[in-house]
Design a protein around this motif. Structure first.
Motif, PDB file in Angstrom:
ATOM      1  N   TYR A  50     -98.622 -25.399  49.217  1.00  8.07           N
ATOM      2  CA  TYR A  50     -97.440 -24.817  49.871  1.00  8.07           C
ATOM      3  C   TYR A  50     -97.822 -23.812  50.957  1.00  8.07           C
ATOM      4  O   TYR A  50     -97.140 -22.809  51.142  1.00  8.07           O
ATOM      5  N   LYS A 113     -89.086 -36.482  50.840  1.00 14.20           N
ATOM      6  CA  LYS A 113     -88.201 -35.668  49.978  1.00 14.20           C
ATOM      7  C   LYS A 113     -86.858 -35.422  50.659  1.00 14.20           C
ATOM      8  O   LYS A 113     -86.797 -34.942  51.800  1.00 14.20           O
ATOM      9  N   PHE A 117     -85.896 -27.424  49.281  1.00 15.49           N
ATOM     10  CA  PHE A 117     -85.818 -26.350  48.277  1.00 15.49           C
ATOM     11  C   PHE A 117     -85.948 -24.982  48.957  1.00 15.49           C
ATOM     12  O   PHE A 117     -87.050 -24.540  49.304  1.00 15.49           O
ATOM     13  N   MET A 120     -88.269 -21.880  47.851  1.00 22.90           N
ATOM     14  CA  MET A 120     -89.681 -21.829  48.258  1.00 22.90           C
ATOM     15  C   MET A 120     -89.804 -21.999  49.772  1.00 22.90           C
ATOM     16  O   MET A 120     -90.820 -22.469  50.280  1.00 22.90           O
ATOM     17  N   GLU A 122     -88.643 -23.942  52.003  1.00 22.40           N
ATOM     18  CA  GLU A 122     -88.851 -25.246  52.659  1.00 22.40           C
ATOM     19  C   GLU A 122     -87.973 -25.419  53.903  1.00 22.40           C
ATOM     20  O   GLU A 122     -88.372 -26.083  54.855  1.00 22.40           O
ATOM     21  N   CYS A 147     -90.014 -33.507  43.235  1.00 21.88           N
ATOM     22  CA  CYS A 147     -89.764 -32.152  42.717  1.00 21.88           C
ATOM     23  C   CYS A 147     -88.280 -31.796  42.624  1.00 21.88           C
ATOM     24  O   CYS A 147     -87.584 -32.291  41.742  1.00 21.88           O
ATOM     25  N   TYR A 148     -87.762 -30.975  43.522  1.00 19.57           N
ATOM     26  CA  TYR A 148     -86.373 -30.494  43.476  1.00 19.57           C
ATOM     27  C   TYR A 148     -85.376 -31.660  43.361  1.00 19.57           C
ATOM     28  O   TYR A 148     -84.284 -31.490  42.813  1.00 19.57           O
ATOM     29  N   GLU A 172     -94.670 -29.650  42.551  1.00 19.26           N
ATOM     30  CA  GLU A 172     -95.390 -28.362  42.441  1.00 19.26           C
ATOM     31  C   GLU A 172     -94.372 -27.423  41.808  1.00 19.26           C
ATOM     32  O   GLU A 172     -93.751 -26.609  42.485  1.00 19.26           O
ATOM     33  N   ARG A 177     -90.056 -21.793  35.649  1.00 17.17           N
ATOM     34  CA  ARG A 177     -88.925 -22.666  35.288  1.00 17.17           C
ATOM     35  C   ARG A 177     -89.410 -23.894  34.506  1.00 17.17           C
ATOM     36  O   ARG A 177     -88.865 -24.985  34.632  1.00 17.17           O
TER      37      ARG A 177
HETATM   38  O1  AKG Z   1     -86.129 -26.843  41.373  1.00 18.16           O
HETATM   39  C1  AKG Z   1     -87.048 -26.078  41.039  1.00 18.16           C
HETATM   40  O2  AKG Z   1     -86.899 -25.172  40.226  1.00 18.16           O
HETATM   41  C2  AKG Z   1     -88.421 -26.254  41.625  1.00 18.16           C
HETATM   42  C3  AKG Z   1     -88.418 -27.125  42.826  1.00 18.16           C
HETATM   43  C4  AKG Z   1     -89.679 -27.059  43.571  1.00 18.16           C
HETATM   44  O3  AKG Z   1     -90.580 -26.329  43.225  1.00 18.16           O
HETATM   45  C5  AKG Z   1     -89.860 -27.918  44.734  1.00 18.16           C
HETATM   46  O4  AKG Z   1     -88.967 -28.714  45.073  1.00 18.16           O
HETATM   47  O5  AKG Z   1     -90.945 -27.844  45.341  1.00 18.16           O
END
Ligand code: AKG
Length: 262
Positions: A50, A113, A117, A120, A122, A147-148, A172, A177
């Motif tokens: 990241y 994706k 998110f 973080m 994004e 991920c998200y 990641e 969480r």
């Molecule tokens: O939804 C989340 O809690 C984590 C999502 C995340 O870390 C991501 O999409 O990179």
């Protein structure tokens, strides 16, 4: 049909694609020798981590290097690879993109994706994809999920109503969480009556400690394999007949009433 799947849960070196390509190359070789899988799965953004503020410098231009890397590894080791995701740079911006290659080294799908998110950051550095995650691999309809994306059951459902029997989730996901990660993955498996193969990273970066806990879950919601927080492989043999059996026993795809859902 049975398929052996291996998740490679690895610690990604922050902002160092050269190191990360080398480590993945060694890990794929090792996984093939030790686990003899039909399919290998890697985590999210495994070339850069990241390190979003340096993407202009370190993202893969048009994804060309990563496509070639994954295709060559798949061909060399005669294994299907769901290549996690990498930062792909083009004229519109940077996407978080998954490449999938079959045993012959042919690229069978590219998925970027969809859900960005913000927690973080994004939204400051990445743009969303435009395509669905559906593909066919090892004779099985499957979908890529990044991920998200797992927080959006309606997005996932739009793949299982189109026949996906395996969801390949790459992440990641932070340790903070972990409870959400495990609960959401189990829910996506049970509600879609499909296999969920989820590969998270281990380790930490300057902003987060990551959860590990890659998981392989069957269509009944049984956990076939789960990692702890350390780097390593997890593997399981999937019996694809189980998807049909579970969908027959509780026929949710027949019983859906989508005309009431909006
Ligand atoms: O939804 C989340 O809690 C984590 C999502 C995340 O870390 C991501 O999409 O990179």
């Amino acid at each position: 049909m049975n398929l052996v799947i291996t998740c490679i849960q690895l610690d990604i070196k922050f902002g160092d694609p050269t190191f990360n390509y080398q480590q993945v190359s060694h890990l794929v070789k090792d996984a093939v020798e030790k686990e003899n899988p039909d399919v290998i799965l890697l985590p999210e953004l495994w070339t850069t981590g990241y390190d979003l503020t340096r993407l202009d410098e370190i993202a893969d231009h048009e994804g060309l290097k990563s496509q070639q890397f994954i295709s060559e590894l798949a061909k060399e080791y005669n294994v299907n690879i769901v290549g996690g995701s990498i930062a792909k740079k083009n004229q519109d911006g940077v996407t978080n993109t998954m490449y999938v290659a079959n045993r012959d080294g042919e690229l069978v799908h590219e998925y970027s994706k969809l859900h960005i998110f913000k927690l973080m950051d994004e939204h400051h550095h990445l743009i969303a994809g435009k395509e669905k995650g559906l593909f066919e691999l090892a004779g099985t309809k499957s979908a890529g999920v990044i991920c998200y994306d797992i927080r959006f059951p309606e997005w996932i459902r739009s793949h299982t109503t189109r026949g996906a029997e395996i969801l390949y989730v790459v992440a990641e996901w932070p340790l903070a969480r972990l409870y959400h990660w495990r609960t959401l993955l189990l829910s996506r498996a049970i509600e879609n009556q499909c296999y969920v193969i989820a590969c998270n990273r281990s380790g930490s970066d300057p902003n987060n400690v990551f959860a590990g806990h890659s998981m392989i879950i069957d269509p009944w919601g049984e956990i076939l394999a789960e990692a702890d927080e350390n780097s390593g492989f997890i593997s399981a043999s999937l019996d694809l007949q189980k998807v049909k059996e579970v969908r027959k026993q509780i026929p949710i795809f027949e019983d859906r009433l989508p005309e009431f859902y909006d």
